[in-house]
Design an enzyme around this catalytic site. Structure first.
Site, PDB file in Angstrom:
ATOM      1  N   GLN A   1       0.829  -1.212   0.000  1.00  0.00           N
ATOM      2  CA  GLN A   1       0.000   0.000   0.000  1.00  0.00           C
ATOM      3  C   GLN A   1       0.861   1.259   0.000  1.00  0.00           C
ATOM      4  OE1 GLN A   1      -2.182   0.554   3.669  1.00  0.00           O
ATOM      5  NE2 GLN A   1      -3.700   1.895   2.721  1.00  0.00           N
ATOM      6  N   GLY A   2       0.771   2.037  -1.053  1.00  0.00           N
ATOM      7  CA  GLY A   2       1.555   3.280  -1.146  1.00  0.00           C
ATOM      8  C   GLY A   2       0.683   4.492  -0.903  1.00  0.00           C
ATOM      9  N   TYR A   3       0.259   4.672   0.329  1.00  0.00           N
ATOM     10  CA  TYR A   3      -0.520   5.856   0.707  1.00  0.00           C
ATOM     11  C   TYR A   3       0.382   6.880   1.404  1.00  0.00           C
ATOM     12  CZ  TYR A   3      -5.422   4.321  -0.093  1.00  0.00           C
ATOM     13  OH  TYR A   3      -6.610   3.962  -0.636  1.00  0.00           O
ATOM     14  N   SER A   4       0.948   6.470   2.580  1.00  0.00           N
ATOM     15  CA  SER A   4       1.655   7.436   3.433  1.00  0.00           C
ATOM     16  C   SER A   4       2.948   7.942   2.813  1.00  0.00           C
ATOM     17  CB  SER A   4       1.992   6.794   4.780  1.00  0.00           C
ATOM     18  OG  SER A   4       0.845   6.264   5.357  1.00  0.00           O
TER      19      SER A   4
ATOM     20  N   SER B   1      -4.586   6.731  13.268  1.00  0.00           N
ATOM     21  CA  SER B   1      -4.075   6.654  14.646  1.00  0.00           C
ATOM     22  C   SER B   1      -5.223   6.768  15.650  1.00  0.00           C
ATOM     23  CB  SER B   1      -3.050   7.762  14.884  1.00  0.00           C
ATOM     24  OG  SER B   1      -3.729   8.996  15.027  1.00  0.00           O
ATOM     25  N   ASN B   2      -4.969   6.328  16.872  1.00  0.00           N
ATOM     26  CA  ASN B   2      -6.046   6.368  17.886  1.00  0.00           C
ATOM     27  C   ASN B   2      -6.490   7.800  18.189  1.00  0.00           C
ATOM     28  OD1 ASN B   2      -5.763   3.641  17.826  1.00  0.00           O
ATOM     29  ND2 ASN B   2      -5.592   3.375  20.037  1.00  0.00           N
ATOM     30  N   GLU B   3      -5.552   8.750  18.072  1.00  0.00           N
ATOM     31  CA  GLU B   3      -5.948  10.155  18.300  1.00  0.00           C
ATOM     32  C   GLU B   3      -6.954  10.590  17.221  1.00  0.00           C
ATOM     33  OE1 GLU B   3      -2.760   9.153  18.304  1.00  0.00           O
ATOM     34  OE2 GLU B   3      -2.281   9.411  20.417  1.00  0.00           O
TER      35      GLU B   3
ATOM     36  N   GLU C   1     -10.154  -1.206   5.099  1.00  0.00           N
ATOM     37  CA  GLU C   1      -8.995  -1.373   5.980  1.00  0.00           C
ATOM     38  C   GLU C   1      -9.434  -1.388   7.439  1.00  0.00           C
ATOM     39  OE1 GLU C   1      -5.899   1.528   5.386  1.00  0.00           O
ATOM     40  OE2 GLU C   1      -4.619   0.673   6.934  1.00  0.00           O
TER      41      GLU C   1
HETATM   42  C1  LIG Z   1       4.037  -0.374  11.383  1.00  0.00           C
HETATM   43  C2  LIG Z   1       3.363   0.542  10.431  1.00  0.00           C
HETATM   44  C3  LIG Z   1       2.944   0.059   9.208  1.00  0.00           C
HETATM   45  C4  LIG Z   1       2.343   0.922   8.281  1.00  0.00           C
HETATM   46  N1  LIG Z   1       2.045   0.432   7.030  1.00  0.00           N
HETATM   47  C5  LIG Z   1       1.629   1.300   6.072  1.00  0.00           C
HETATM   48  C6  LIG Z   1       1.464   0.851   4.728  1.00  0.00           C
HETATM   49  O1  LIG Z   1       1.647  -0.328   4.406  1.00  0.00           O
HETATM   50  N2  LIG Z   1       1.115   1.759   3.790  1.00  0.00           N
HETATM   51  C7  LIG Z   1       0.873   3.072   4.093  1.00  0.00           C
HETATM   52  O2  LIG Z   1       0.536   3.823   3.205  1.00  0.00           O
HETATM   53  N3  LIG Z   1       1.031   3.531   5.359  1.00  0.00           N
HETATM   54  C8  LIG Z   1       1.410   2.676   6.351  1.00  0.00           C
HETATM   55  N4  LIG Z   1       1.607   3.115   7.638  1.00  0.00           N
HETATM   56  C9  LIG Z   1       1.473   4.551   7.898  1.00  0.00           C
HETATM   57  C10 LIG Z   1       0.353   4.936   8.826  1.00  0.00           C
HETATM   58  O3  LIG Z   1      -0.869   4.936   8.160  1.00  0.00           O
HETATM   59  C11 LIG Z   1       0.725   6.307   9.406  1.00  0.00           C
HETATM   60  O4  LIG Z   1       1.839   6.133  10.243  1.00  0.00           O
HETATM   61  C12 LIG Z   1      -0.401   6.931  10.180  1.00  0.00           C
HETATM   62  O5  LIG Z   1      -1.428   7.334   9.323  1.00  0.00           O
HETATM   63  C13 LIG Z   1       0.079   8.160  10.979  1.00  0.00           C
HETATM   64  O6  LIG Z   1       0.749   9.036  10.152  1.00  0.00           O
HETATM   65  P1  LIG Z   1       2.210   9.594  10.504  1.00  0.00           P
HETATM   66  O7  LIG Z   1       3.068   8.449  10.889  1.00  0.00           O
HETATM   67  O8  LIG Z   1       2.629  10.466   9.396  1.00  0.00           O
HETATM   68  O9  LIG Z   1       2.002  10.456  11.828  1.00  0.00           O
HETATM   69  P2  LIG Z   1       1.403  11.918  11.901  1.00  0.00           P
HETATM   70  O10 LIG Z   1       0.171  12.003  11.055  1.00  0.00           O
HETATM   71  O11 LIG Z   1       2.489  12.896  11.657  1.00  0.00           O
HETATM   72  O12 LIG Z   1       0.971  11.983  13.414  1.00  0.00           O
HETATM   73  C14 LIG Z   1       1.922  12.132  14.484  1.00  0.00           C
HETATM   74  C15 LIG Z   1       1.146  12.143  15.804  1.00  0.00           C
HETATM   75  O13 LIG Z   1       0.237  13.247  15.828  1.00  0.00           O
HETATM   76  C16 LIG Z   1      -1.094  12.795  16.025  1.00  0.00           C
HETATM   77  N5  LIG Z   1      -2.019  13.597  15.201  1.00  0.00           N
HETATM   78  C17 LIG Z   1      -1.885  13.877  13.879  1.00  0.00           C
HETATM   79  N6  LIG Z   1      -2.924  14.638  13.461  1.00  0.00           N
HETATM   80  C18 LIG Z   1      -3.727  14.819  14.533  1.00  0.00           C
HETATM   81  C19 LIG Z   1      -4.967  15.483  14.745  1.00  0.00           C
HETATM   82  N7  LIG Z   1      -5.601  16.121  13.738  1.00  0.00           N
HETATM   83  N8  LIG Z   1      -5.511  15.447  15.988  1.00  0.00           N
HETATM   84  C20 LIG Z   1      -4.900  14.791  17.013  1.00  0.00           C
HETATM   85  N9  LIG Z   1      -3.704  14.133  16.872  1.00  0.00           N
HETATM   86  C21 LIG Z   1      -3.142  14.154  15.658  1.00  0.00           C
HETATM   87  C22 LIG Z   1      -1.100  11.345  15.567  1.00  0.00           C
HETATM   88  O14 LIG Z   1      -2.111  10.585  16.212  1.00  0.00           O
HETATM   89  C23 LIG Z   1       0.286  10.872  15.994  1.00  0.00           C
HETATM   90  O15 LIG Z   1       0.285  10.534  17.348  1.00  0.00           O
HETATM   91  C24 LIG Z   1       2.148   2.275   8.604  1.00  0.00           C
HETATM   92  C25 LIG Z   1       2.529   2.759   9.866  1.00  0.00           C
HETATM   93  C26 LIG Z   1       3.139   1.904  10.767  1.00  0.00           C
HETATM   94  C27 LIG Z   1       3.577   2.450  12.100  1.00  0.00           C
END
Ligand SMILES: Cc1cc2nc3c(=O)[nH]c(=O)nc-3n(C[C@H](O)[C@H](O)[C@H](O)COP(=O)(O)OP(=O)(O)OC[C@H]3O[C@@H](n4cnc5c(N)ncnc54)[C@H](O)[C@@H]3O)c2cc1C
Length: 398
Positions: free
Chosen positions: A126-129, A383-385, A244
Site C-alpha cells: 500500500q503506497g498511501y503514506s 491513529s487512535n488520536e 482497511e
Molecule cells: C508499522 C506501520 C505500518 C504501516 N504500514 C503502512 C502501509 O503499508 N502503507 C501506508 O501507506 N502507510 C502505512 N503506515 C502509515 C500509517 O498509516 C501512518 O503512520 C499513520 O497514518 C500516521 O501518520 P504519521 O506516521 O505520518 O504520523 P502523523 O500524522 O504525523 O501523526 C503524528 C502524531 O500526531 C497525532 N495527530 C496527527 N494529526 C492529529 C490530529 N488532527 N488530531 C490529534 N492528533 C493528531 C497522531 O495521532 C500521531 O500521534 C504504517 C505505519 C506503521 C507504524
C-alpha cells in the site's frame, strides 16, 4: 436487538472449526502460537488453502468469487481462525485493492488482477503514506505527470508494509497540483519491477524489517493502470479505508493472545509460586479479560445492528481504540509474566524454520519483540488520536 448467535450461525461456526482442524497446517499454526516470523510462502500456502475452499475473498461480491457471508459470519470466521492459530491475512491485495478494483476498475483490470489475487500470484503493498502525509493523507506530494500514454511518477512513499515481498503497489499520486488538496489525487497500480523504483528497509523498534521506504524516480506507468477517473482517486482512497478499518478490534487475536498469556503465567514461577497465583497479577489479567469481553459485546451489538445491511459508523473508531489498547496491554503483561527472561533471546529463534534449543522456553523468544512491534496498532489504520477526533465529532458532536 438480539446479540445471540442464531442456530444457523452456530452451525456455521462448527463448520469453520472443523475445516480449520483438518486444513490449517500445524507448522504454520505453531509459528503463529510462538510468535515466530512467517515466511512469504507460509502466507501464500494458507491463502491458497482458503481459496481452494472458496473462503479467501470473504469481502468480495459472490459473482467475483466472494463467499456472500453476512457480517456475523465474517466475524465468526475471523474468531475461529484466530483461535486456531491461522495467520492474519495480508490484507493489501484481497481486502484492500481488490474491492477498489471491483468497484472502480475497468473490465480489463478486473479480468487481469482479480484472478491473480485469488491465486496469490501477486503480492500487493500500500503506497498511501509519505513523509509529511500520514494522518493528513491528502497532503501527499508524489507526482504523476501525463507523458503520452504513460504517467511519469516521482516522489516517495513510506511505512510500506512488507513492500520487500511485493511485486505490485497501489499508490495515491498527485495528478493536478493546482486543484484543492483532495481533488488532484489519482489511484495508480504500479509494477514494483518498473525501472526507477527503489525499496529501502526501515528497521523498527523490535529490530524487525517489516516496513519500507519506496522511492519513485521517473517511473513510467501505463495510463491503463489508473483506477477510476483521473483526479478522483480520493474517492477510491476513502472507499479502501472503510475496508482497511473493518475488523480492526482484532478480538479473535486478543482472545488467542490472552489464552497464551495465561499459559505463560501458569508456567512461570516467582519464589516457587506460579505467576498466575499472584493476586495482583491475576487481577491484571482479569481486568483485561473483562475489557475484552466488553469490546466483544460492543462488537456483537454493532454486528446485530448491521445484520440487515446497515453500515457501522463512528462505532468502528471506538472498537479500533479499545481493541488496539487491549492487544497492547496483553503484550505488556506477557512481558511482565516472563520478568527478566523476556528480554534475551537468540535472533534465529524468531525464524520460521528454527528447530534448535531456545535460550529460555519456546514461548520466551517473542513477547518482548511482540510488545515493541504491536505499538504500531495505535498508529496505523488511522491513529487512535484521529479515531478520538472522529468520535468527538460524530458521536459527541463537539
Ligand atoms: C508499522 C506501520 C505500518 C504501516 N504500514 C503502512 C502501509 O503499508 N502503507 C501506508 O501507506 N502507510 C502505512 N503506515 C502509515 C500509517 O498509516 C501512518 O503512520 C499513520 O497514518 C500516521 O501518520 P504519521 O506516521 O505520518 O504520523 P502523523 O500524522 O504525523 O501523526 C503524528 C502524531 O500526531 C497525532 N495527530 C496527527 N494529526 C492529529 C490530529 N488532527 N488530531 C490529534 N492528533 C493528531 C497522531 O495521532 C500521531 O500521534 C504504517 C505505519 C506503521 C507504524
Amino acid at each position: 436487538m438480539d446479540i445471540h448467535f442464531t442456530p444457523e450461525e452456530l452451525t456455521f461456526r462448527s463448520e469453520v472449526r472443523a475445516f480449520l482442524e483438518q486444513n490449517l497446517p500445524t507448522d504454520i499454526a505453531e509459528k503463529v502460537r510462538l510468535g515466530r516470523r512467517l515466511a512469504k510462502e507460509d502466507h501464500q500456502r494458507w491463502q491458497r488453502i482458503l481459496n481452494q475452499k472458496g473462503w479467501y475473498a470473504v469481502n468480495w461480491p459472490e459473482e467475483y468469487g466472494g463467499t456472500g457471508w453476512s457480517v456475523v459470519q465474517k466475524h465468526i470466521f475471523d474468531e475461529e481462525c484466530a483461535a486456531a492459530g491461522a495467520p492474519r491475512l495480508v490484507a493489501f491485495g484481497v481486502n484492500m485493492v481488490a474491492p477498489v478494483i471491483i468497484k472502480f476498475g475497468t473490465q480489463a483490470q478486473k479480468d487481469f488482477y482479480l484472478p491473480r489475487i485469488l491465486r496469490s500470484e501477486d503480492w500487493w503493498c500500500q503506497g498511501y503514506s509519505e513523509p509529511g502525509a500520514g494522518s493528513d493523507l491528502a497532503s501527499l506530494k508524489t507526482r504523476a505527470e501525463r507523458d503520452g500514454d504513460h504517467y511519469l511518477v516521482n516522489g516517495q512513499k513510506t511505512w510500506t508494509t512488507l513492500g520487500q515481498h511485493a511485486n505490485r503497489i497501489f499508490c495515491l499520486v498527485r495528478t493536478d497540483p493546482s486543484a484543492k488538496k483532495q481533488e488532484g489525487i489519482s489511484f495508480l497500480l504500479i509494477d514494483m519491477d518498473t525501472p526507477g523504483i527503489t525499496v529501502r528497509p526501515i528497521i523498527t523498534l523490535d529490530g524487525e524489517h517489516e516496513v519500507n521506504e519506496v522511492f519513485f524516480d521517473n517511473v513510467r506507468v501505463p495510463v491503463e493502470n489508473l483506477v477510476g477517473e483521473e483526479n478522483k482517486g480520493w474517492t477510491c482512497a476513502k472507499y479502501l479505508l472503510t475496508h482497511e478499518r473493518t475488523g480492526q478490534a482484532g478480538i479473535g487475536q486478543s482472545k488467542a493472545a490472552l489464552a497464551h498469556l495465561k499459559q505463560i503465567a501458569r508456567a512461570e514461577t516467582v519464589a516457587g509460586q506460579p505467576r498466575i497465583d499472584d493476586p495482583l497479577f491475576r487481577a491484571r489479567i482479569a481486568e483485561l479479560e473483562m475489557r475484552l469481553m466488553a469490546v466483544e459485546m460492543s462488537t456483537l451489538r454493532i454486528l446485530a445492528a448491521t445484520r440487515d445491511g446497515g453500515v457501522p459508523g463512528a462505532e468502528s473508531s471506538l472498537l479500533k481504540i479499545q481493541g488496539s489498547e487491549i492487544r497492547q496491554a496483553i503484550t505488556d503483561l506477557m512481558r511482565k509474566a516472563l520478568g527478566p527472561n523476556a528480554l534475551p533471546f537468540l535472533e534465529p529463534e524468531l525464524e520460521p524454520d528454527f528447530h534448535g534449543e531456545p535460550l529460555y522456553q519456546d514461548y520466551g523468544a517473542s513477547p518482548a519483540s511482540q510488545y515493541f512491534n504491536l505499538r504500531k496498532l495505535s498508529i496505523y489504520g488511522g491513529s487512535n488520536e484521529i479515531q478520538k477526533n472522529i468520535i468527538a465529532k460524530l458521536v459527541l458532536e463537539l
